[in-house]
Enzyme design. Structure first.
Site, mmCIF file in Angstrom:
data_model
loop_
_atom_site.group_PDB
_atom_site.id
_atom_site.type_symbol
_atom_site.label_atom_id
_atom_site.label_comp_id
_atom_site.label_asym_id
_atom_site.label_seq_id
_atom_site.Cartn_x
_atom_site.Cartn_y
_atom_site.Cartn_z
ATOM 1 N N GLY A 46 38.921 33.033 47.894
ATOM 2 C CA GLY A 46 40.217 33.585 48.264
ATOM 3 C C GLY A 46 40.957 33.987 46.998
ATOM 4 C CD GLN A 51 45.084 33.171 42.972
ATOM 5 O OE1 GLN A 51 44.761 33.555 44.095
ATOM 6 N NE2 GLN A 51 44.434 32.210 42.331
ATOM 7 C CB CYS A 94 43.689 27.044 42.303
ATOM 8 S SG CYS A 94 44.733 28.506 42.213
#
Ligand code: ZN
Length: 167
Positions: A46, A51, A94
């Site tokens: 994802g 980001q 992440c």
């Protein structure tokens, strides 16, 4: 298609909310293509627009490609509704916080509503890893990351670990 540079913690763009996409454009279509390229290259499941430094409410995900067939989904102006209050706990990592992960509780079943790249408003119910992934990416659009789900002490420890690993 271009692999975009990732924004890394503690960049302030990971700590503030993103703006709604007012109108679909070729810029958004290009952004979505580049975000998929960047996510698969990372490799991740994802990726949210902040980001890659774009403060707009867009994320891409593919919850299955690492284990089987790809199921790419691009979500513009997504909204999440909790379908079942039951919570499950998953280890989350992440791409913007490399080297650490955290166990996070989230609702198990959600309804995800979004506009696709063709401009069609879609609605799906998600559970399992796909539900976790959508909620994690949605957090990025609100300026929240995995650290924000932790108690202060656990957060401080994990942030220390991250700083040490990336010093
Ligand atoms: Zn993330």
């Amino acid at each position: 298609m271009t692999v975009l540079p990732l924004v890394l913690w503690p960049d302030e763009r990971l700590q503030r909310g993103s703006d709604a996409v007012e109108q679909l454009s070729t810029d958004i279509a290009t952004l979505v293509r580049d975000m998929f390229e960047t996510m698969y290259a990372a490799p991740g499941r994802g990726l949210a627009a902040p980001q890659v430094g774009v403060m707009q409410r867009v994320f891409v995900m593919d919850a299955t490609w690492k284990d089987g067939d790809p199921t790419p989904v691009a979500c513009i102006n997504p909204e999440i509704r909790i379908v079942d209050q039951a919570v499950c706990c998953n280890e989350e990592a992440c791409l913007s916080i490399p080297g650490v992960s955290a166990k996070i509780n989230r609702p198990k079943r959600i309804a995800l509503e979004y506009t696709d790249v063709e401009g069609v408003r879609c609605s799906v119910e998600l559970e399992g890893f796909a539900a976790v992934c959508a909620q994690h990416e949605m957090d990025h659009l609100e300026g929240r990351v995995i650290f924000d789900h932790l108690e202060p002490r656990a957060r401080a420890e994990l942030e220390d670990t991250y700083r040490e690993m990336n010093a």
